[in-house]
Design a protein around this motif. Sequence first.
Motif, PDB file in Angstrom:
ATOM      1  N   MET A 133       0.832  -1.202   0.000  1.00 57.32           N
ATOM      2  CA  MET A 133       0.000   0.000   0.000  1.00 57.32           C
ATOM      3  C   MET A 133       0.869   1.255   0.000  1.00 57.32           C
ATOM      4  O   MET A 133       0.644   2.156  -0.777  1.00 57.32           O
ATOM      5  CB  MET A 133      -0.930  -0.034   1.224  1.00 57.32           C
ATOM      6  CG  MET A 133      -1.825   1.150   1.332  1.00 57.32           C
ATOM      7  SD  MET A 133      -3.269   0.910   0.314  1.00 57.32           S
ATOM      8  CE  MET A 133      -4.355   2.037   1.053  1.00 57.32           C
ATOM      9  N   ALA A 134       1.876   1.301   0.893  1.00 55.73           N
ATOM     10  CA  ALA A 134       2.753   2.469   0.984  1.00 55.73           C
ATOM     11  C   ALA A 134       3.528   2.663  -0.311  1.00 55.73           C
ATOM     12  O   ALA A 134       3.771   3.793  -0.733  1.00 55.73           O
ATOM     13  CB  ALA A 134       3.708   2.332   2.161  1.00 55.73           C
TER      14      ALA A 134
ATOM     15  N   ASP B  37       3.632   6.000  -2.569  1.00 52.69           N
ATOM     16  CA  ASP B  37       4.883   6.638  -2.976  1.00 52.69           C
ATOM     17  C   ASP B  37       4.917   6.848  -4.482  1.00 52.69           C
ATOM     18  O   ASP B  37       5.350   7.894  -4.962  1.00 52.69           O
ATOM     19  CB  ASP B  37       6.094   5.799  -2.547  1.00 52.69           C
ATOM     20  CG  ASP B  37       6.351   5.843  -1.048  1.00 52.69           C
ATOM     21  OD1 ASP B  37       5.764   6.705  -0.366  1.00 52.69           O
ATOM     22  OD2 ASP B  37       7.132   5.007  -0.573  1.00 52.69           O
ATOM     23  N   LYS B  38       4.466   5.854  -5.220  1.00 48.22           N
ATOM     24  CA  LYS B  38       4.436   5.940  -6.685  1.00 48.22           C
ATOM     25  C   LYS B  38       3.496   7.060  -7.127  1.00 48.22           C
ATOM     26  O   LYS B  38       3.816   7.824  -8.027  1.00 48.22           O
ATOM     27  CB  LYS B  38       4.009   4.602  -7.277  1.00 48.22           C
ATOM     28  CG  LYS B  38       4.115   4.536  -8.770  1.00 48.22           C
ATOM     29  CD  LYS B  38       3.763   3.161  -9.295  1.00 48.22           C
ATOM     30  CE  LYS B  38       3.856   3.131 -10.805  1.00 48.22           C
ATOM     31  NZ  LYS B  38       3.490   1.809 -11.341  1.00 48.22           N
ATOM     32  N   ASP B  39       2.346   7.159  -6.469  1.00 49.09           N
ATOM     33  CA  ASP B  39       1.383   8.222  -6.784  1.00 49.09           C
ATOM     34  C   ASP B  39       1.957   9.601  -6.487  1.00 49.09           C
ATOM     35  O   ASP B  39       1.779  10.536  -7.261  1.00 49.09           O
ATOM     36  CB  ASP B  39       0.077   8.025  -5.997  1.00 49.09           C
ATOM     37  CG  ASP B  39      -0.740   6.839  -6.489  1.00 49.09           C
ATOM     38  OD1 ASP B  39      -0.483   6.344  -7.604  1.00 49.09           O
ATOM     39  OD2 ASP B  39      -1.635   6.397  -5.728  1.00 49.09           O
TER      40      ASP B  39
ATOM     41  N   LYS C 289       4.267  14.712  -8.371  1.00 46.67           N
ATOM     42  CA  LYS C 289       5.349  15.697  -8.364  1.00 46.67           C
ATOM     43  C   LYS C 289       5.947  15.863  -9.756  1.00 46.67           C
ATOM     44  O   LYS C 289       6.272  16.984 -10.164  1.00 46.67           O
ATOM     45  CB  LYS C 289       6.424  15.299  -7.354  1.00 46.67           C
ATOM     46  CG  LYS C 289       5.979  15.501  -5.924  1.00 46.67           C
ATOM     47  CD  LYS C 289       7.083  15.194  -4.947  1.00 46.67           C
ATOM     48  CE  LYS C 289       6.616  15.501  -3.539  1.00 46.67           C
ATOM     49  NZ  LYS C 289       7.704  15.392  -2.577  1.00 46.67           N
ATOM     50  N   GLU C 290       6.089  14.776 -10.485  1.00 41.70           N
ATOM     51  CA  GLU C 290       6.617  14.867 -11.846  1.00 41.70           C
ATOM     52  C   GLU C 290       5.661  15.645 -12.744  1.00 41.70           C
ATOM     53  O   GLU C 290       6.080  16.463 -13.553  1.00 41.70           O
ATOM     54  CB  GLU C 290       6.851  13.463 -12.410  1.00 41.70           C
ATOM     55  CG  GLU C 290       7.582  13.487 -13.734  1.00 41.70           C
ATOM     56  CD  GLU C 290       8.008  12.114 -14.193  1.00 41.70           C
ATOM     57  OE1 GLU C 290       7.973  11.892 -15.410  1.00 41.70           O
ATOM     58  OE2 GLU C 290       8.374  11.284 -13.355  1.00 41.70           O
ATOM     59  N   ARG C 291       4.365  15.401 -12.578  1.00 44.92           N
ATOM     60  CA  ARG C 291       3.352  16.128 -13.355  1.00 44.92           C
ATOM     61  C   ARG C 291       3.396  17.622 -13.022  1.00 44.92           C
ATOM     62  O   ARG C 291       3.347  18.473 -13.916  1.00 44.92           O
ATOM     63  CB  ARG C 291       1.970  15.536 -13.051  1.00 44.92           C
ATOM     64  CG  ARG C 291       0.884  15.930 -14.002  1.00 44.92           C
ATOM     65  CD  ARG C 291      -0.407  15.128 -13.795  1.00 44.92           C
ATOM     66  NE  ARG C 291      -0.844  15.027 -12.399  1.00 44.92           N
ATOM     67  CZ  ARG C 291      -0.763  13.924 -11.646  1.00 44.92           C
ATOM     68  NH1 ARG C 291      -0.261  12.810 -12.119  1.00 44.92           N
ATOM     69  NH2 ARG C 291      -1.201  13.936 -10.392  1.00 44.92           N
ATOM     70  N   GLU C 292       3.538  17.961 -11.730  1.00 45.89           N
ATOM     71  CA  GLU C 292       3.636  19.367 -11.322  1.00 45.89           C
ATOM     72  C   GLU C 292       4.858  20.025 -11.953  1.00 45.89           C
ATOM     73  O   GLU C 292       4.787  21.156 -12.423  1.00 45.89           O
ATOM     74  CB  GLU C 292       3.729  19.484  -9.797  1.00 45.89           C
ATOM     75  CG  GLU C 292       2.452  19.217  -9.064  1.00 45.89           C
ATOM     76  CD  GLU C 292       2.626  19.236  -7.545  1.00 45.89           C
ATOM     77  OE1 GLU C 292       3.783  19.348  -7.056  1.00 45.89           O
ATOM     78  OE2 GLU C 292       1.609  19.140  -6.849  1.00 45.89           O
TER      79      GLU C 292
END
Length: 98
Positions: A1-2, A6-8, A13-16
């Motif tokens: 789950m964690a 983390d992947k999300d 952050k990459e999208r931002e």
Amino acid sequence: MAEAEDKDVRARKEREKDELYALDISGVEWQSAPGTEEHEERVEIAYLPGGAVAMRSSLDPDTVLRYTEAEWRAFVLGARDGEFDLEPAPRNGGAAAE
């Protein structure tokens, strides 16, 4: 789950960052520290939409770094807290004083 969270977070952050670097900043107003002259080397910043900030050197105005609001806030708070204070340069080529 964690790991999925983390992947999300990394994907968000990459999208931002992608969105931040896609902004047209050709018309922004660059600011530098008071008391600096036009010909002096200095750091310049520009405020961008959403609380983001762009930063460049006056000697290399084509190289611009961009920071999200959260990144800039973390940097400013760290600088205020002394996180980036420079240590005095060692004397005698780095040899310890005897």
